[in-house]
Design a protein around this motif. Structure first.
Motif, PDB file in Angstrom:
ATOM      1  N   LEU A  19       1.230  42.020 -14.881  1.00  0.00           N
ATOM      2  CA  LEU A  19       0.966  40.957 -13.912  1.00  0.00           C
ATOM      3  C   LEU A  19       1.857  39.738 -14.103  1.00  0.00           C
ATOM      4  O   LEU A  19       1.623  38.708 -13.469  1.00  0.00           O
ATOM      5  N   MET A  45      -1.683  44.538 -19.631  1.00  0.00           N
ATOM      6  CA  MET A  45      -2.042  43.986 -18.326  1.00  0.00           C
ATOM      7  C   MET A  45      -1.309  42.683 -18.047  1.00  0.00           C
ATOM      8  O   MET A  45      -0.886  42.425 -16.907  1.00  0.00           O
ATOM      9  N   ALA A  75      -5.231  43.928 -12.762  1.00  0.00           N
ATOM     10  CA  ALA A  75      -4.344  44.992 -13.243  1.00  0.00           C
ATOM     11  C   ALA A  75      -4.739  46.350 -12.668  1.00  0.00           C
ATOM     12  O   ALA A  75      -3.877  47.163 -12.309  1.00  0.00           O
TER      13      ALA A  75
END
Length: 606
Positions: free
Chosen positions: A345, A341, A415
């Protein structure tokens, strides 16, 4: 808000802030049933499941993993009822630790919860209010984060998953074993939202005042959570400002001005309560344990908590300080997904700042030196440099990891929303990985044990024949942190109609010579003697000095009656010792043995 836009799409560059554009159909479709009321009901249903065994008899059962703190919050909730219905002092209770009383601001008095719950407590009992607040704490915290996430992400599913984690992470379920103050975090998302909005034009005064009110409410729920929130937001804001310097320069004046308004207003509202907490009667300095006693074990990050579906009690016990302090326990699959995640990101400065804030608080939770598998390695860590800083020295160090656990929920929401823009194959892999990470940490119902019922001596009001309104009932064993908690429970479930000496609370160890924080009242000669009998199972040979000391203690406590708690450890020895110590035999009435000491405790002997 530019930071929010960036968090959603992961591609924003510095420039003019833009509103988040809703995606058509984002809140409908297959996940419509989770939107709005459906999401809230799902959280409530899960919270009821977690507390289900307690709900079967809230006043007759206690949470087995933490019956001592369960008893503490029975007392705290009963104090709120006494304030509302009997006009008791808000910041001091004279019902425990008689005659000195307890500084309620220096304890986790949860006044912002106990006062609204007072009608429930009055009608149904403190046990029902504790069960209700624990249940609403879990569900309300999840719902509050869900509300915030619906303003930060496009999809309701992503918001629901983030709220699910924030409300029911292993740390939250662990603290649901009696810690009403840590479970009720539903004010925190609104604090975060107001802080984020301070950067908007025209919100200096209005936003600052709104933030001040939220801070004040949270201070009367749990100050530790407020401190953790402030630290996390501070790290986040600094990290974001470094990455987005031009944007920070454009907004910092109104942002800081809004914080100033909030600090001034909250300071005015909390000035006297905080003075009373740190300088009033019953205040203390420091904790009764060193800063390296309760820290996060490194291996706990990849383990599963006791109350998780995949939890193993023996393994969890080996890498945690207690069943109520399993503040990490993400499991290896979630650690892997966290890495995934963060990579997803990475282009978002807001997400990077969130991850950094979580990492910083996690490192703080590891304490002054690294602990692995229950063993201190001697490897120094940064917290050792600040462990004696005022305020920080009042915190149980491992609890800093609760912030990290919450920020995992933020990353999950971001996410899960970001994956919508990925190709189908990657979406399938992401959701499969997230399912593998989330399912093993879903909670199980908390275990309970039946508590000894209140004796008829209390339930039938017989005690009123022995104890005057301004005098005390002395339960033996006297209540304290390690034993004798039945006497404290008696008082709480009786509506605090009578006062008792001793108790499990935070106060100075032995004032005025020692004002270090302690979990029990300063020792008296009688309590030391009776504890010795209970501990070693030996009947002492008493002297006139012992009997004079007992009379002095009874006078100090303003005692009218001494009552032996039925079923106590070494009960026969304690009864024989009390009979010898007080020079009289007990009366057997209402299921208990009672020594009437009104004539002994009129005044200290000359």
């Amino acid at each position: 808000m530019h930071a929010v836009t960036e968090a959603v799409d992961g591609r924003a560059e510095p420039g003019t802030p833009e509103p988040v554009a809703p995606v058509p159909g984002a809140s409908v479709g297959r996940w419509r049933r989770l939107a709005g009321p459906g999401a809230l009901l799902s959280y409530l249903a899960l919270a009821v499941l977690v507390l289900l065994q307690l709900w079967r008899d809230p006043n007759g059962r206690v949470l087995s993993a933490n019956d001592d703190d369960h008893g503490v919050f029975l007392f705290m909730i009963a104090h709120g009822e006494r304030v509302v219905f009997h006009g008791a002092d808000l910041l001091v209770s004279d019902r425990l630790n008689a005659p000195a009383g307890v500084n309620m601001m220096a304890n986790t008095s949860v006044l912002a919860l106990s006062l609204p719950a007072a009608p429930v407590t009055h009608l149904l009992g403190a046990g029902v209010s504790v069960a209700l607040l624990l249940t609403l704490g879990l569900a309300g915290t999840a719902a509050a984060w869900y509300w915030l996430f619906t303003r930060l992400v496009r999809g309701r599913l992503a918001a629901w998953l983030g709220g699910l984690w924030c409300g029911f992470a292993p740390a939250m379920v662990s603290h649901a074993n009696g810690h009403v103050n840590f479970v009720c975090q539903f004010v925190v998302p609104f604090i975060v939202w107001q802080v984020l909005r301070l950067r908007e034009p025209g919100r200096v005064v209005r936003g600052g005042l709104a933030l001040a009110l939220l801070i004040t409410v949270q201070a009367f729920i749990n100050e530790e959570t407020l401190l953790f929130t402030a630290l996390a937001l501070g790290v986040f804001a600094l990290a974001y400002a470094v990455q987005r310097r031009r944007e920070a320069v454009a907004v910092w004046r109104r942002f800081v001005a809004g914080l100033g308004v909030a600090a001034a207003a909250a300071g005015a509202l909390l000035a006297y309560p905080l003075w009373h907490q740190f300088f009033g009667a019953g205040s203390y300095h420091g904790q009764p344990f060193p800063p390296d006693q309760y820290v996060t074990d490194l291996l706990s990050l990849g383990a599963y908590a006791r109350q998780s579906l995949a939890g193993n009690a023996a393994l969890a016990r080996a890498v945690s300080v207690s069943a109520t302090e399993e503040n990490t326990f993400f499991g290896v699959p979630m650690l892997i997904m966290l890495g995934v995640m963060v990579v997803m990101l990475w282009r978002s400065a807001a997400a990077r700042a969130t991850a950094l804030a979580g990492a910083v608080l996690l490192v703080m939770s590891l304490g002054p030196q690294l602990r692995v598998a229950g063993h201190d390695t001697g490897i120094p860590l940064p917290f050792g440099l600040i462990s004696h800083v005022p305020i920080l020295d009042l915190v149980s160090v491992t609890r800093f990891a609760m912030v990290s656990a919450t920020l995992v929920g933020v990353l999950i929401a971001l996410a899960a929303d970001r994956i919508r823009d990925y190709p189908h194959r990657r979406r399938v892999a992401f959701w499969a990985g997230l399912a593998v990470a989330l399912v093993p940490v879903l909670p199980k119902p908390l275990p309970i044990v039946g508590a000894d019922p209140l004796p008829p001596f209390l339930t039938q009001g017989t005690w009123r024949q022995y104890v005057s309104a301004d005098r005390t009932l002395v339960p033996v064993p006297l209540p304290e942190v390690t034993h004798g908690r039945a006497g404290m429970r008696w008082a709480a479930l009786s509506g605090l109609e009578f006062a008792v000496p001793g108790g499990y609370f935070m106060g100075p160890a032995d004032p005025p010579s020692d004002e270090t924080g302690s979990w029990h009242a300063p020792p008296r000669a009688s309590t030391v003697l009776l504890d010795w009998v209970r501990e070693y199972g030996i009947r002492p040979v008493l002297t006139p000095v012992d009997r004079r000391a007992a009379r002095t203690d009874l006078s100090f406590w303003r005692a009218d009656a001494v009552v032996l708690v039925p079923g106590s450890d070494k009960a026969d020895l304690l009864a024989a010792t009390l009979t010898d110590l007080l020079g009289r035999s007990p009366q057997r009435i209402g299921g208990v043995q009672v020594w009437d000491v009104r004539d002994l405790a009129v005044a200290p002997p000359g």
